[in-house]
Write a protein that holds these residues in place. Structure first.
Motif, mmCIF file in Angstrom:
data_model
loop_
_atom_site.group_PDB
_atom_site.id
_atom_site.type_symbol
_atom_site.label_atom_id
_atom_site.label_comp_id
_atom_site.label_asym_id
_atom_site.label_seq_id
_atom_site.Cartn_x
_atom_site.Cartn_y
_atom_site.Cartn_z
ATOM 1 N N LEU A 108 7.374 -12.013 -14.822
ATOM 2 C CA LEU A 108 6.432 -11.733 -13.752
ATOM 3 C C LEU A 108 6.177 -10.233 -13.702
ATOM 4 N N LEU A 109 4.926 -9.854 -13.512
ATOM 5 C CA LEU A 109 4.567 -8.442 -13.426
ATOM 6 C C LEU A 109 4.044 -8.128 -12.027
ATOM 7 N N ILE A 110 4.499 -7.012 -11.488
ATOM 8 C CA ILE A 110 4.080 -6.594 -10.141
ATOM 9 C C ILE A 110 3.020 -5.514 -10.285
ATOM 10 N N GLN A 111 1.852 -5.797 -9.732
ATOM 11 C CA GLN A 111 0.738 -4.859 -9.857
ATOM 12 C C GLN A 111 0.983 -3.603 -9.030
ATOM 13 N N SER A 112 0.624 -2.475 -9.613
ATOM 14 C CA SER A 112 0.790 -1.195 -8.932
ATOM 15 C C SER A 112 -0.109 -1.086 -7.714
ATOM 16 N N ALA A 129 0.820 -1.220 0.000
ATOM 17 C CA ALA A 129 0.000 0.000 0.000
ATOM 18 C C ALA A 129 0.848 1.262 0.000
ATOM 19 N N ASP A 130 2.058 1.178 0.587
ATOM 20 C CA ASP A 130 2.925 2.357 0.619
ATOM 21 C C ASP A 130 3.783 2.481 -0.636
ATOM 22 N N ALA A 173 -9.181 0.722 -6.783
ATOM 23 C CA ALA A 173 -9.743 -0.184 -5.772
ATOM 24 C C ALA A 173 -10.921 -0.944 -6.353
ATOM 25 N N LYS A 174 -11.037 -2.211 -5.927
ATOM 26 C CA LYS A 174 -12.141 -3.068 -6.343
ATOM 27 C C LYS A 174 -12.239 -3.175 -7.865
ATOM 28 N N SER A 175 -11.093 -3.184 -8.511
ATOM 29 C CA SER A 175 -11.073 -3.275 -9.964
ATOM 30 C C SER A 175 -10.269 -4.496 -10.368
ATOM 31 N N LEU A 179 12.343 -1.689 -4.426
ATOM 32 C CA LEU A 179 11.528 -0.981 -5.406
ATOM 33 C C LEU A 179 10.580 -0.045 -4.672
ATOM 34 N N ASP A 180 10.267 1.075 -5.298
ATOM 35 C CA ASP A 180 9.383 2.056 -4.664
ATOM 36 C C ASP A 180 8.678 2.836 -5.766
ATOM 37 N N GLU A 181 7.360 2.723 -5.835
ATOM 38 C CA GLU A 181 6.602 3.447 -6.848
ATOM 39 C C GLU A 181 6.707 4.958 -6.685
#
Length: 404
Positions: free
Chosen positions: A174-178, A52-53, A183-185, A360-362
């Motif tokens: 492999l893909l890492i979801q953002s 979440a962060d 939300a709820k999608s 990693l950090d978005e």
């Protein structure tokens, strides 16, 4: 921890694991039941997503390389690293086991020892295969393909299936979801990618009637694998409307690793390396020559063309730990993690046992924020130059870990 710079000479061809044992500690079979499905159906596999962060952490273990009596300190290093770092994904980057097993059961026990730390903590993980993983196949029948099927039965393993017609076992994207996905999608919005590529085992005996006497006899990434990466990269960009920044792991180094260390193709002097330190921002140790295959695979050229892979990390050469920036792509090593495999000479044999951490950090402009090393010595693990075996795990039932 600061990585010391060194270029001392070491020959992997003459390195032998130290003999002797000290006790035998028991290790129980992994008993993960996460994702258990009804009989006859496959359990759902973990998905990768930023926290979440906006952060995500990867651990690279390398060359755990042991038999069913895995050195107990290899397991301790893995467990201590996982507990301290709390990663979101782990890659065991080749030479998961050695050629010391003589039965199918022993291969499964050896594999179980090094995947149990992740399974018991419910951490998603995958492996690449190295040159030693099939060394016992003639005696045990456990090829990489059979090992892959065995490993995929673990609840937290996310290795891809074998792709018919493609060189290698379990080349994987492999893909890492953002964390910023709606939300709820059900929409998948990958922010970062992780690639695993099989760099093979050994060169063939000959090509077009010419043998490899005088040349490195390791394998290399084949052109169909380079094409696979390139095509997958292009398809991913088209699907999501952007290039997805990524890291890639493979067991064997590229020729570009050595070129980066000396900032030169032909010259290999101290002056060349001194220039490279500044030019390529190299940190870490080089205690043995890099051991790529006889041919340059072209994989690095594909990285430059596509512009999505930000770093390519290897093992294979256990006592190299360096990383640098080679024309915009980080090339680096993870240190050997297995205490049962060769290390440095004499009393320093186990000084470099460790792991590589990737953060990693978005919220960071490049998402890929940094990489660093952790060593067994950081955790106070015994670095004695001896062998400390673990009792083989029992039981393993029908090749399905976690089920009794």
């Amino acid at each position: 921890m600061t990585e010391n710079i060194s270029s001392a000479k070491f020959s992997r061809r003459t390195a032998l694991a130290a003999a002797g044992t000290l006790g035998a500690l028991g290790l129980t079979i992994a008993t993960s039941t996460a994702g258990t499905a009804a009989p006859g159906t496959k359990a759902p596999k973990p998905t990768l997503a930023f926290r979440a962060d906006g952060t995500f952490k990867v651990i690279q273990f390398n060359d755990t390389q042991d038999d069913e009596q895995t050195d107990r300190r290899t397991i301790e290093l893995m467990e201590r690293t996982l507990d301290a770092e709390k990663p979101d994904f782990v890659v065991i980057n080749g030479d998961v086991i050695n050629g010391g097993c003589v039965t199918e059961l022993e291969v499964k026990q050896a594999l179980n020892h090094v995947v149990a730390p992740m399974e018991n903590r419910r951490i998603p993980w995958a492996v690449t295969f190295g040159n030693h993983d099939e060394d016992s196949a003639a005696a045990t029948g456990m090829t990489e393909a059979k090992m892959l099927k065995f490993l995929q039965d673990y609840a937290c393993n996310i290795n891809a299936d074998f792709i018919p017609g493609l060189t290698g076992t379990s080349n994987t994207q492999l893909l890492i979801q953002s964390a910023k996905s709606p939300a709820k999608s059900n929409a998948k919005n990958p922010a970062f990618g992780l690639w695993l590529i099989d760099t093979g085992r050994y060169a063939p005996d000959s090509i077009n009637g010419q043998d490899f006497a005088g040349y490195p006899d390791w394998d290399w990434v084949r052109m169909d694998q380079v094409s696979w990466y390139r095509e997958q990269s292009i398809a991913t960009e088209k699907k999501y409307g952007k290039k997805v920044p990524s890291l890639m792991w493979g067991h064997i180094a590229l020729h570009e690793h050595r070129a980066m260390w000396f900032a030169s193709i032909d010259s290999r002097t101290e002056a060349d390396h001194a220039r490279a330190l500044t030019k390529h921002k190299i940190v870490g140790e080089r205690n043995e020559d890099e051991c790529p295959g006889p041919f340059n695979s072209g994989l690095f050229n594909a990285f430059l063309e596509r512009g999505d892979v930000k770093g390519y990390f290897v093992g294979h050469d256990h006592v190299n730990t360096y990383v640098g920036n080679y024309y915009g792509v980080e090339l680096g090593y993870g240190p050997g993690s297995g205490f049962g495999a060769y290390g440095l000479s004499g009393a320093e044999r186990n000084r470099l046992r460790g792991a590589r951490v990737f953060e990693l950090d978005e919220n960071h402009p490049e998402i890929y924020k940094n990489t660093r090393l952790v060593f067994a010595g950081d955790f106070g693990i015994d670095l004695s130059a001896n062998r400390q075996i673990t009792a083989p795990a029992q039981p393993i039932t029908q090749g399905k870990p976690g089920k009794k």
